[in-house]
Design an enzyme around this catalytic site. Sequence first.
Site, mmCIF file in Angstrom:
data_model
loop_
_atom_site.group_PDB
_atom_site.id
_atom_site.type_symbol
_atom_site.label_atom_id
_atom_site.label_comp_id
_atom_site.label_asym_id
_atom_site.label_seq_id
_atom_site.Cartn_x
_atom_site.Cartn_y
_atom_site.Cartn_z
ATOM 1 N N CYS A 37 5.912 -16.522 -7.625
ATOM 2 C CA CYS A 37 5.099 -15.467 -8.221
ATOM 3 C C CYS A 37 4.274 -14.647 -7.239
ATOM 4 O O CYS A 37 4.341 -13.418 -7.251
ATOM 5 C CB CYS A 37 4.200 -16.051 -9.302
ATOM 6 S SG CYS A 37 3.387 -17.590 -8.895
ATOM 7 N N LYS B 229 13.218 -21.234 -10.171
ATOM 8 C CA LYS B 229 12.076 -20.800 -9.361
ATOM 9 C C LYS B 229 11.901 -21.645 -8.100
ATOM 10 O O LYS B 229 12.082 -22.854 -8.136
ATOM 11 C CB LYS B 229 10.804 -20.872 -10.208
ATOM 12 C CG LYS B 229 9.506 -20.537 -9.472
ATOM 13 C CD LYS B 229 8.317 -20.713 -10.389
ATOM 14 C CE LYS B 229 6.990 -20.519 -9.671
ATOM 15 N NZ LYS B 229 5.826 -20.711 -10.573
ATOM 16 N N ARG C 297 4.660 -10.575 -6.537
ATOM 17 C CA ARG C 297 3.598 -9.623 -6.857
ATOM 18 C C ARG C 297 3.180 -8.832 -5.627
ATOM 19 O O ARG C 297 2.831 -7.642 -5.726
ATOM 20 C CB ARG C 297 2.430 -10.382 -7.501
ATOM 21 C CG ARG C 297 2.777 -10.910 -8.876
ATOM 22 C CD ARG C 297 1.891 -12.080 -9.319
ATOM 23 N NE ARG C 297 2.550 -12.824 -10.380
ATOM 24 C CZ ARG C 297 2.401 -12.598 -11.684
ATOM 25 N NH1 ARG C 297 1.575 -11.650 -12.098
ATOM 26 N NH2 ARG C 297 3.062 -13.297 -12.573
ATOM 27 N N ASP D 231 5.315 -14.207 -16.490
ATOM 28 C CA ASP D 231 5.153 -15.235 -15.462
ATOM 29 C C ASP D 231 6.096 -16.411 -15.726
ATOM 30 O O ASP D 231 5.904 -17.161 -16.688
ATOM 31 C CB ASP D 231 3.695 -15.718 -15.471
ATOM 32 C CG ASP D 231 3.298 -16.458 -14.215
ATOM 33 O OD1 ASP D 231 4.181 -16.759 -13.402
ATOM 34 O OD2 ASP D 231 2.105 -16.742 -14.056
ATOM 35 N N ASP D 232 7.134 -16.546 -14.914
ATOM 36 C CA ASP D 232 8.116 -17.633 -15.030
ATOM 37 C C ASP D 232 9.051 -17.475 -16.219
ATOM 38 O O ASP D 232 9.677 -18.450 -16.659
ATOM 39 C CB ASP D 232 7.440 -19.010 -15.112
ATOM 40 C CG ASP D 232 6.741 -19.426 -13.826
ATOM 41 O OD1 ASP D 232 6.861 -18.706 -12.819
ATOM 42 O OD2 ASP D 232 6.073 -20.474 -13.838
ATOM 43 N N LYS E 137 -2.795 -11.548 -14.551
ATOM 44 C CA LYS E 137 -2.765 -12.408 -13.375
ATOM 45 C C LYS E 137 -2.611 -11.583 -12.105
ATOM 46 O O LYS E 137 -1.745 -10.723 -12.011
ATOM 47 C CB LYS E 137 -1.610 -13.402 -13.506
ATOM 48 C CG LYS E 137 -1.365 -14.253 -12.265
ATOM 49 C CD LYS E 137 -0.287 -15.275 -12.538
ATOM 50 C CE LYS E 137 0.249 -15.873 -11.253
ATOM 51 N NZ LYS E 137 1.257 -16.925 -11.497
ATOM 52 N N HIS F 55 -3.235 -13.140 -8.351
ATOM 53 C CA HIS F 55 -2.639 -14.088 -7.400
ATOM 54 C C HIS F 55 -2.382 -13.460 -6.034
ATOM 55 O O HIS F 55 -1.463 -13.874 -5.314
ATOM 56 C CB HIS F 55 -1.334 -14.677 -7.972
ATOM 57 C CG HIS F 55 -1.037 -16.052 -7.438
ATOM 58 N ND1 HIS F 55 0.170 -16.696 -7.642
ATOM 59 C CD2 HIS F 55 -1.788 -16.909 -6.685
ATOM 60 C CE1 HIS F 55 0.149 -17.873 -7.061
ATOM 61 N NE2 HIS F 55 -1.029 -18.032 -6.475
ATOM 62 N N HIS G 271 3.982 -19.331 -17.978
ATOM 63 C CA HIS G 271 3.710 -20.326 -16.932
ATOM 64 C C HIS G 271 3.004 -21.537 -17.538
ATOM 65 O O HIS G 271 2.175 -21.398 -18.432
ATOM 66 C CB HIS G 271 2.816 -19.665 -15.875
ATOM 67 C CG HIS G 271 2.645 -20.443 -14.609
ATOM 68 N ND1 HIS G 271 2.002 -21.659 -14.557
ATOM 69 C CD2 HIS G 271 3.004 -20.160 -13.336
ATOM 70 C CE1 HIS G 271 1.974 -22.095 -13.310
ATOM 71 N NE2 HIS G 271 2.588 -21.201 -12.542
ATOM 72 N N ASP H 226 8.530 -12.510 -12.836
ATOM 73 C CA ASP H 226 8.159 -12.564 -11.427
ATOM 74 C C ASP H 226 9.039 -13.499 -10.600
ATOM 75 O O ASP H 226 8.935 -13.520 -9.378
ATOM 76 C CB ASP H 226 6.686 -12.947 -11.262
ATOM 77 C CG ASP H 226 6.346 -14.317 -11.838
ATOM 78 O OD1 ASP H 226 7.205 -14.918 -12.526
ATOM 79 O OD2 ASP H 226 5.215 -14.782 -11.617
ATOM 80 N N ASN H 227 9.890 -14.271 -11.244
ATOM 81 C CA ASN H 227 10.841 -15.154 -10.558
ATOM 82 C C ASN H 227 11.704 -15.807 -11.621
ATOM 83 O O ASN H 227 11.526 -15.571 -12.816
ATOM 84 C CB ASN H 227 10.124 -16.229 -9.711
ATOM 85 C CG ASN H 227 8.946 -16.890 -10.385
ATOM 86 O OD1 ASN H 227 7.809 -16.750 -9.938
ATOM 87 N ND2 ASN H 227 9.170 -17.585 -11.490
#
Length: 533
Positions: free
Chosen positions: A51, A375, A55, A13-14, A113, A115, A211, A317-318
């Site tokens: 994110c 991001k 996803r 994540d990130d 996660k 989301h 994140h 994810d980004n």
Amino acid sequence: MGKRPNFLVIVADDLGFSDIGAFGGEISTPHLDALAMEGLRLTNFHSAPACAPTRAMLMTGTDAHIAGLGTHVEVLHPSQRGKPGYEGYLNDRVATLPQLLRDAGYLTLMSGKWHLGDTLETSPHARGFARSFALLPGAANHYASSPKAGTGFPRQDTLYTEDDRFVDLPDDFYSSDGFTTKLLDFLGERRPGEHGGDKPFFAYLAFSAPHWPLQAPDDLIAKYKGRYDAGPEALREERLERLKALGLCAKDIRPHPIVARNKPWDEMNDEERARSARAMEVYAAMVERLDWNVGRVVDYLKETGELDDTLILFMSDNGAEGALIEAVPVFGPYLMDFISKYYDNSLDNIGRPNSYVWYGPRWAQASTAPSRLYKTYTSEGGIRVVAFARMPSLIAEPAIGHAFSTVMDVMPTLLDLAGTEHPAPDYKGRNVVAPMGRSLLPWLKGETEAVHSKDAVTGWEFFGRRGIRKGDWKAIWIPAPEGTGDWQLYNVAADPGETQDLAASEAARMAELLALWDEYVETAGVVMVDIRT
């Protein structure tokens, strides 16, 4: 049908493009590095700018605006509310990857996660996972022992689910450790003839690290003390040189200049530098802990003899998170008040369970370089992400792949390898869209020179920022001050840093891409708003 491969999809994540060692980073990531160096490192793999949309694309193979995650539900604009594609969860227009793999005989497991819906009716359990342990919203403290104050934030007792119920966390919970332990528990439940023991598995390990809030074990933070005292600009240069040495970018590449509203390192005072460096130390510790947990899963697969029968796909994810969160109008002022009431962000406490910090745009651009920004932006720094794949029978020799691909290609690839097809236009009595992505398999087998044809068109939109790509040409629109507020045009094959705007000299090509943008908006159902971050 012969023996089908297992699938392990790991999403960070990130995570920045050059954060791990195999992609130029100085952070200790031996387990990820070993997997990447044994497999195929992808230098041109693209996500959405943030994110939840990414996803959604991963789980459905189609554009996030079609799947229901056209933006983050937390910042849904009144003009988007109630519009198709802005439901805030995976809608009925899509069939999900775990649903289709479950139907094809796979054991579907998830930990991490989600989301993609914050109710039991929209949770992983409801969208195809036989076993799941999930953080439903987009972010949370990484420690269960962090301050729990719910005013204006999701209630703590509705953050996590296990299968079809909400659950509390154990007192010693740390996100990366806890998610990995749960996935290993699910895998360990298998027995011959029961609990999916005779089925191939699809396992989705979705970390919420690194994140923000940046939180990590003290001993790991201590390992990086002093490592970042030269500042983000120096780190950026170090990483760029390693990317060149590893063959992950051209030696003569022109990186995009840093764009940031906060002070450069040489204008900070000693206290500001110390706090900034500490945040980066904690970030590095989070990445190292994530890597250690990946090693736990690899060790398990080695012990069960399943490692080489499992396709492992790792990605972020980004692009790296570079926002000055305190300046975000949507929630920045409230969040700062929340932090001042419940957290201790004194220098020596940064990184502990009762601290709450992020690291800002300059550290983010140390890891997205040579790309532009980070991001939430449709420039390459926001959407070109670290990714690699490992499976000896499919990728016989270590390699670097430079072909353009996107997260929407994952579903078609896994369905292809599983020997099943997407059911569009009908899935169990309802109309569903077909994937927009393409299987990577023909390219991996050497049957094609690229994943996508030169005429393939891909669009991106987030917070009103826009991007449209056809072949090697890409047009973007980013508002000031990070952008110009005008459409710009780049040949991203020749200029991956997006430094030379060719809109004036390539007017006909610019017009073509703008027409394709209008088509994308219509097809995907984009409702554009400008939310400044």
